[in-house]
Design a protein around this motif. Sequence first.
Motif, PDB file in Angstrom:
ATOM      1  N   GLU A 119      25.388  50.621  -2.833  1.00 25.45           N
ATOM      2  CA  GLU A 119      26.618  50.215  -3.501  1.00 25.45           C
ATOM      3  C   GLU A 119      26.372  50.271  -5.001  1.00 25.45           C
ATOM      4  O   GLU A 119      25.940  49.293  -5.597  1.00 25.45           O
ATOM      5  CB  GLU A 119      27.031  48.806  -3.061  1.00 25.45           C
ATOM      6  N   GLY A 120      26.624  51.440  -5.580  1.00 26.18           N
ATOM      7  CA  GLY A 120      26.340  51.624  -7.003  1.00 26.18           C
ATOM      8  C   GLY A 120      24.840  51.588  -7.233  1.00 26.18           C
ATOM      9  O   GLY A 120      24.089  52.303  -6.586  1.00 26.18           O
ATOM     10  N   ASP A 121      24.397  50.703  -8.136  1.00 24.57           N
ATOM     11  CA  ASP A 121      22.954  50.618  -8.409  1.00 24.57           C
ATOM     12  C   ASP A 121      22.269  49.554  -7.553  1.00 24.57           C
ATOM     13  O   ASP A 121      21.103  49.248  -7.753  1.00 24.57           O
ATOM     14  CB  ASP A 121      22.707  50.352  -9.902  1.00 24.57           C
ATOM     15  N   ARG A 122      23.016  48.988  -6.607  1.00 18.45           N
ATOM     16  CA  ARG A 122      22.446  47.985  -5.698  1.00 18.45           C
ATOM     17  C   ARG A 122      22.420  48.527  -4.273  1.00 18.45           C
ATOM     18  O   ARG A 122      23.171  49.421  -3.929  1.00 18.45           O
ATOM     19  CB  ARG A 122      23.274  46.693  -5.720  1.00 18.45           C
ATOM     20  N   VAL A 123      21.563  47.939  -3.470  1.00 22.10           N
ATOM     21  CA  VAL A 123      21.464  48.309  -2.063  1.00 22.10           C
ATOM     22  C   VAL A 123      21.725  47.054  -1.234  1.00 22.10           C
ATOM     23  O   VAL A 123      21.126  46.002  -1.487  1.00 22.10           O
ATOM     24  CB  VAL A 123      20.073  48.880  -1.729  1.00 22.10           C
ATOM     25  N   LEU A 124      22.624  47.191  -0.278  1.00 23.59           N
ATOM     26  CA  LEU A 124      22.885  46.108   0.657  1.00 23.59           C
ATOM     27  C   LEU A 124      22.015  46.327   1.890  1.00 23.59           C
ATOM     28  O   LEU A 124      22.100  47.364   2.539  1.00 23.59           O
ATOM     29  CB  LEU A 124      24.358  46.081   1.062  1.00 23.59           C
ATOM     30  N   MET A 125      21.153  45.358   2.161  1.00 24.89           N
ATOM     31  CA  MET A 125      20.355  45.383   3.375  1.00 24.89           C
ATOM     32  C   MET A 125      20.978  44.346   4.310  1.00 24.89           C
ATOM     33  O   MET A 125      20.979  43.157   4.011  1.00 24.89           O
ATOM     34  CB  MET A 125      18.898  45.027   3.099  1.00 24.89           C
ATOM     35  N   GLN A 126      21.544  44.828   5.417  1.00 26.94           N
ATOM     36  CA  GLN A 126      22.122  43.923   6.393  1.00 26.94           C
ATOM     37  C   GLN A 126      21.078  43.670   7.475  1.00 26.94           C
ATOM     38  O   GLN A 126      20.451  44.604   7.968  1.00 26.94           O
ATOM     39  CB  GLN A 126      23.397  44.500   6.994  1.00 26.94           C
ATOM     40  N   VAL A 127      20.914  42.404   7.810  1.00 26.92           N
ATOM     41  CA  VAL A 127      19.873  41.996   8.740  1.00 26.92           C
ATOM     42  C   VAL A 127      20.518  41.312   9.937  1.00 26.92           C
ATOM     43  O   VAL A 127      21.367  40.439   9.781  1.00 26.92           O
ATOM     44  CB  VAL A 127      18.894  41.011   8.059  1.00 26.92           C
ATOM     45  N   LYS A 128      20.104  41.737  11.116  1.00 25.98           N
ATOM     46  CA  LYS A 128      20.464  41.033  12.347  1.00 25.98           C
ATOM     47  C   LYS A 128      19.166  40.460  12.884  1.00 25.98           C
ATOM     48  O   LYS A 128      18.173  41.176  13.026  1.00 25.98           O
ATOM     49  CB  LYS A 128      21.105  41.980  13.358  1.00 25.98           C
ATOM     50  N   GLN A 129      19.185  39.161  13.168  1.00 29.45           N
ATOM     51  CA  GLN A 129      17.957  38.506  13.602  1.00 29.45           C
ATOM     52  C   GLN A 129      18.289  37.220  14.333  1.00 29.45           C
ATOM     53  O   GLN A 129      19.394  36.714  14.251  1.00 29.45           O
ATOM     54  CB  GLN A 129      17.074  38.180  12.388  1.00 29.45           C
ATOM     55  N   ARG A 130      17.306  36.740  15.053  1.00 27.27           N
ATOM     56  CA  ARG A 130      17.392  35.401  15.631  1.00 27.27           C
ATOM     57  C   ARG A 130      16.325  34.565  14.956  1.00 27.27           C
ATOM     58  O   ARG A 130      15.203  35.036  14.734  1.00 27.27           O
ATOM     59  CB  ARG A 130      17.189  35.455  17.146  1.00 27.27           C
TER      60      ARG A 130
END
Length: 161
Positions: A119-130
Amino acid sequence: MRVKFGRMTLLLVLLLVGCNNQQGQREHTTTAQDQVKHHQEEEMLTQADKEEMIVIFEQMRQAMIDKDMATLDAILPDDYLAVHITGRTQTKAEWLADIENGEMNYYDFLDTAYTFSQEGDRVLMQVKQRIHAKIYGSEGTWSVPGDRYFQKIDGQWKMVD
């Protein structure tokens, strides 16, 4: 007849010039598309980038388990807001205090999956976890999705808010 031939010649010349201009525009457009593609390729995330962000995230999680306040303080940005599954938000200082005083105890992180989007100069790291934890006296294992933003600062990936 001579006038018609002149008009016909003029139409033919205009037609050829118009086709030639359209061809030139197509070549220009292709060049611009190539430049955009080249620019996008330069900024695409590499596997090494993703692995570096995962390492930082896993260091954060291990620090949560170990109650390593110095590591958590170093990894998390100063404006970090913890958002809990209940919707409650805490500042970085509030959340770290609850971990340190034993109100929040983290034991394990299970079934982790990561996805990344730029996202532009940022990175979205989406995490799925328990997460297996004891939070304010209630122990359990909860599915906790999370979003973490990263940005390259001075050549290093940093967690940002």
